[in-house]
Design a protein around this motif. Structure first.
Motif, PDB file in Angstrom:
ATOM      1  N   SER A 297      20.977 -30.202   1.659  1.00  0.00           N
ATOM      2  CA  SER A 297      22.210 -29.801   0.981  1.00  0.00           C
ATOM      3  C   SER A 297      22.904 -31.079   0.518  1.00  0.00           C
ATOM      4  N   GLN A 299      25.460 -31.329  -2.232  1.00  0.00           N
ATOM      5  CA  GLN A 299      26.621 -31.333  -3.101  1.00  0.00           C
ATOM      6  C   GLN A 299      27.729 -32.217  -2.542  1.00  0.00           C
ATOM      7  N   TYR A 312      26.497 -31.092   4.273  1.00  0.00           N
ATOM      8  CA  TYR A 312      26.405 -31.826   3.013  1.00  0.00           C
ATOM      9  C   TYR A 312      26.412 -33.329   3.257  1.00  0.00           C
ATOM     10  N   TYR A 344      23.228 -25.435  -5.822  1.00  0.00           N
ATOM     11  CA  TYR A 344      23.486 -25.836  -7.195  1.00  0.00           C
ATOM     12  C   TYR A 344      24.080 -24.663  -7.969  1.00  0.00           C
ATOM     13  N   GLY A 345      25.311 -24.768  -8.459  1.00  0.00           N
ATOM     14  CA  GLY A 345      26.153 -25.926  -8.417  1.00  0.00           C
ATOM     15  C   GLY A 345      27.610 -25.531  -8.246  1.00  0.00           C
ATOM     16  N   GLU A 348      31.677 -25.702  -3.742  1.00  0.00           N
ATOM     17  CA  GLU A 348      32.421 -26.605  -2.854  1.00  0.00           C
ATOM     18  C   GLU A 348      33.414 -25.903  -1.937  1.00  0.00           C
ATOM     19  N   TYR A 369      29.517 -34.579  -9.531  1.00  0.00           N
ATOM     20  CA  TYR A 369      28.817 -33.548  -8.770  1.00  0.00           C
ATOM     21  C   TYR A 369      27.309 -33.466  -9.033  1.00  0.00           C
ATOM     22  N   TYR A 370      26.855 -33.901 -10.186  1.00  0.00           N
ATOM     23  CA  TYR A 370      25.425 -33.829 -10.487  1.00  0.00           C
ATOM     24  C   TYR A 370      24.577 -34.970  -9.915  1.00  0.00           C
ATOM     25  N   SER A 387      23.385 -21.318  -6.443  1.00  0.00           N
ATOM     26  CA  SER A 387      24.402 -20.891  -5.487  1.00  0.00           C
ATOM     27  C   SER A 387      24.966 -19.509  -5.807  1.00  0.00           C
TER      28      SER A 387
END
Length: 889
Positions: A297, A299, A312, A344-345, A348, A369-370, A387
């Motif tokens: 994970s 992100q 994360y 993805y993506g 949060e 974020y990418y 996601s």
């Protein structure tokens, strides 16, 4: 008969109430289920007519199917459940009278028999698939691995045992093989790769934590083999703290390592260690028969209270995440286990996770974020998981801009995209044609409207019609390739990992032995201990209060707080909740009580060896704690909190009024140490009142050993914060409560915020040691010279020297400052390097190797900036050198 039946029901009612009360005491989160305690008391009172009491008893029996079961009374629950179901049924039929009751009893028994036939595969493994390989019965335990690799390497190769890191195929080679195989496949075979198997639907009215249940001998995700073509089954499994050992009969707990959480890996700032750990996890997965790990994970964290932040590893920074994602993917895939980048993506937060809509601009997406996903793709990750949430209005798993334009086209991802479990809301005409390749788990539907869509009939109809609702970012139009692309990508990723070349058990009874096999080893055990220890972050250490040594006059230690003796809980007990060693949800791992050494066990044993006396208060009662702390030379308060998938944390405070406990102890004991176990950031309003603070993100089964090593100075702490510790709740981004979640802050989160210095109690990148380091004047290498030195573009070198009296390791960090016209945050992490453990007086040359991307900003494309500054130091706030840099373009 009625009196006798009501007497039995009364006994069962009181028994059920007692069991629920025990659950509430053992695990306070269970208090939300206390209304069921009163149902049992009502049954015990005998005041209801038999027909109603029977229905209530039968309801309790159904409720008991999914109730958390503490080990203390687990067998009592197992007796209560069938007894309540059966006697509730018998009582109901008796209340109806002999004739009607007898007829109803026969009908119900017929229904129960049918249900048994439907759901028996969840506890009795069955064989419904044609076996992939006759050699699959060989189970690769650590002992067998070492024996074969040491003495019989030829046999090891034949059995698929890897004695050295796997050399993956290039994407070009893998795609050639996939293209050849695709020509031989029928449409049914192609479509069978695109939908999971091995799960059984659960009726929506039946209480169950999941909308479907996995069969015994299957993994959390499965695709069928195609033996005639040699296509192996894919066996996907969770992942947060290592291999997820399901409760019996789906698995066998305690047979793999409970590793530290991914955020703890982030705190090590050590990509070499992360690669070593992920390779060890990969070996456990391979031994368990799984060939796809549902991780890492990666992100970047945005919301401090996100319930899954412990999963994360990127923490709050894209560059840190990129480095660690590369290491993790490289390590786990070197063991023949495919990595899956998730989620993805823009996933949060857990609040409204199935329905929320993340609204993100292009610049924020690509710069913040990418990058960890791009890094994982560049490292060769075979799969990506889309996601639950929507992104700019469209669900992620049917979002063509997200999956095709950005992931498959701009990032050049050549593997396949799978859904998160029950994340699909669209049929193939609006998902497969938009970049989705595989649906999981292949059964069940969610209350939020997700269901199972990728059935062969629907896929075949779509292909025959040649239609679909998509924009065609890859320029494929309505050609046949868009319908076969999913199978092509799945085959290519499978070939890249060389899964065609190794034996593999077939889901069902063939995999039961592997799933239940013992995969623990002394080597992995030691590695997990080292990883947990290196993740510890020393936030504060006034007057060198730590480490504790008897020679410094510290003869008595008070251990205060209920966390010292906290145990690990299984998912059968907790449901989705987490504990203080592993976060809750699909990634939760569990260690049986007899195999877990608590922090108290480890610290006590170490203190005894050193001749230090231990006194204790294993509660969070301030009065009791103060009485104990007065008798000690040093008070160590161990506090914690946890988190879980599906909900965000209610608060950033520690559990059970720990703030009051710490304040009370610190008021009367100047030598107070606070140790914190957490799933993410926490508030520390008492930080100015205590001498030392150390933080560990959920550290797995070796949490206690790590604390003992740090507290007594066997190891000097070397962890660094992958997040910022805020001063107050107002200093972090809260979960969005509306369905639309606007990322209006853009790039300015965490240490990148314009007023970050006023928001942080402890800054991003911060972490102290028991020794001291200096870094020499940096030396910059450009162009031709850089190439000669093995650098890619621009290099910076500095020498880190241990000038203290203890051995230790340091993480030197480099932050880039772009020119004002770039409108970027003041500081952006673009380099870090962890030294080896340096003895006093030793030094190490640290080299930072920068690429053009490190000096670029995104404006529809990456644009390199010519004039910038490099800031070098030990955290985002403690910077030692600033170097103006004019990049030669």
């Amino acid at each position: 008969m009625s009196l006798d039946m009501k007497g039995v029901q009364s006994l069962l009612g009181y028994s059920g109430s007692c069991l629920i009360l025990v659950n509430a005491i053992v695990h306070p989160n269970y208090l939300i289920q206390l209304p069921h305690l009163f149902v049992g008391l009502i049954l015990g009172s005998r005041r209801l007519p038999l027909i109603f009491s029977s229905l209530l008893l039968f309801y309790l029996g159904i409720y008991a199917i999914a109730v958390p079961r503490p080990e203390l009374v687990i067998w009592a629950w197992r007796v209560f459940q069938p007894a309540a179901l059966f006697l509730g049924l018998v009582g109901f039929c008796a209340a109806l009278g002999r004739k009607l009751g007898g007829a109803v009893f026969v009908v119900i028994i017929a229904c129960v028999t049918r249900w048994f036939l439907i759901y028996s595969p969840t506890f009795i493994a069955e064989d419904t698939l044609e076996h992939y390989d006759n050699l699959a019965a060989t189970i690769e335990t650590p002992e067998l691995h070492d024996e074969l690799c040491r003495k019989r390497p030829d046999e090891a190769a034949q059995l698929g045992v890897l004695c050295s890191p796997l050399e993956l195929l290039s994407w070009h080679e893998a795609e050639q093989k996939a293209s050849e195989m695709l020509q031989k496949m029928t449409s049914w075979e192609r479509h069978s790769l695109m939908k999971g198997i091995g799960w059984i639907d659960v009726p929506s009215w039946l209480k169950s934590p999941l909308p479907a249940l996995p069969k015994r001998g299957y993994y959390m995700g499965n695709t069928p083999p195609i033996p005639r073509l040699g296509v192996p089954p894919l066996k996907l499994h969770d992942a947060g703290n290592g291999f997820r050992n399901m409760p019996e009969p789906q698995g066998k707990q305690g047979t793999t390592i409970m590793w530290p959480c991914s955020l703890a890996f982030g705190a090590t700032w050590d990509d070499h260690l992360v690669q070593e750990v992920s390779a060890a996890i990969g070996r456990e997965y391979r031994g368990k028969g799984s060939n796809v790990i549902l991780g890492p994970s990666v992100q970047v964290q945005r919301v401090a209270r996100n319930g899954r932040n412990f999963e994360y590893m990127s923490g709050e920074d894209p560059y840190l995440g990129s480095r660690l994602a590369t290491a993790y993917v490289t390590g786990v895939q070197s063991e023949g286990v495919m990595a899956c980048l998730k989620h993805y993506g823009f996933n949060e937060q857990e609040t409204n996770r199935h329905t929320g809509n993340s609204i993100v601009d292009e610049r924020t997406a690509w710069e913040l974020y990418y990058p960890p996903f791009q890094a994982g793709v560049d490292a060769g990750a075979g799969s990506v998981m889309c996601s639950y949430n929507r992104v700019n209005g469209t669900y992620a798993c049917a979002n063509e801009e997200l999956l095709v334009r950005d992931l498959k086209q701009k990032m050049n991802f050549r593997g396949f995209v799978m859904t998160d479990w029950w994340a699909l809301h669209h049929g193939p005409n609006a998902s497969v044609v938009r970049g989705l390749d595989m649906e999981m788990p292949g059964a069940g539907s969610s209350p939020e409207g997700a269901a199972t869509f990728l059935h062969h009939e629907d896929l075949e109809a779509l292909e025959q019609a040649g239609g679909g609702d998509f924009k065609g970012y890859l320029g494929q139009g309505h050609s046949g390739s868009i319908y076969s692309d999913a199978a092509f990508r799945i085959l290519a990723a499978t070939h890249k990992l060389r899964l065609f070349e190794r034996p593999s058990c077939t889901p069902g009874s063939d995999c039961v032995g592997a799933i239940e096999s013992q995969q623990r080893s002394a080597r992995s055990d030691e590695l997990a201990r080292r990883a947990a220890t290196e993740s510890v972050i020393l936030l504060q250490n006034r007057d060198k209060l730590l480490p504790i040594r008897k020679t410094a006059g510290k003869k008595t230690i008070a251990l205060i707080g209920l966390t010292w003796t906290a145990r690990s809980y299984s998912s059968a007990e907790l449901g989705m909740h987490g504990d203080y060693y592993s976060g809750g949800g699909s990634g939760h791992c569990y260690m049986p009580l007899e195999n877990l050494s608590t922090p108290y066990d480890r610290v006590r044993d170490q203190a005894q060896r050193l001749g230090i006396e231990i006194i204790s208060s294993f509660s969070n009662d301030p009065a009791e704690a103060v009485a104990v702390a007065r008798q000690a030379d040093v008070a160590i308060v161990l506090t914690a909190t946890s988190a879980m998938e599906s909900v965000d944390r209610e608060t950033l405070h520690l559990d059970f009024e720990a703030d009051d406990l710490i304040a009370a102890v610190a008021k009367i004991q100047s030598q107070t140490v606070v140790l914190v176990q957490a799933p993410g950031t926490v508030l520390m309003p008492w930080r100015g009142d205590v001498g030392a603070i150390a933080l560990m993100f959920l550290g797995g089964e070796h949490t206690g050993a790590a604390w003992a090593s740090i507290v007594f100075g066997d190891v000097s702490p070397s962890g660094k914060l992958p997040i910022m510790i805020p001063i107050s709740p107002a200093d972090v981004i809260e979960p969005g409560q509306d369905l639309d979640v606007n990322y209006t802050e853009g790039l300015f989160t965490s240490y990148r915020a314009r007023d970050a210095s006023n928001r942080s109690a402890f800054p991003f990148g911060h972490g102290l040691s028991y020794t001291e380091f200096t870094s020499g004047t940096p030396f910059v290498l450009f162009a031709t010279r850089a190439q000669e030195e093995g650098c890619k573009f621009v290099c910076v070198e500095s020498t880190v020297t241990n000038v203290g009296s203890e051995s230790g390791a340091e993480v030197l960090q480099v932050y880039v400052e772009f020119p004002p016209e770039a409108e970027e945050p003041k500081l952006l992490l673009r380099g870090f390097q962890k030294t080896a453990v340096l003895k006093p007086g030793e030094g190490e040359v640290v080299k930072f190797n920068f690429t053009e991307r490190d000096f670029s900003v995104y404006r529809g494309k990456w644009e390199m900036q010519r004039n910038l500054k490099l800031h070098i130091g030990s955290s985002s706030r403690d910077l030692h050198y600033s170097i103006p840099l004019e990049v030669q373009m």
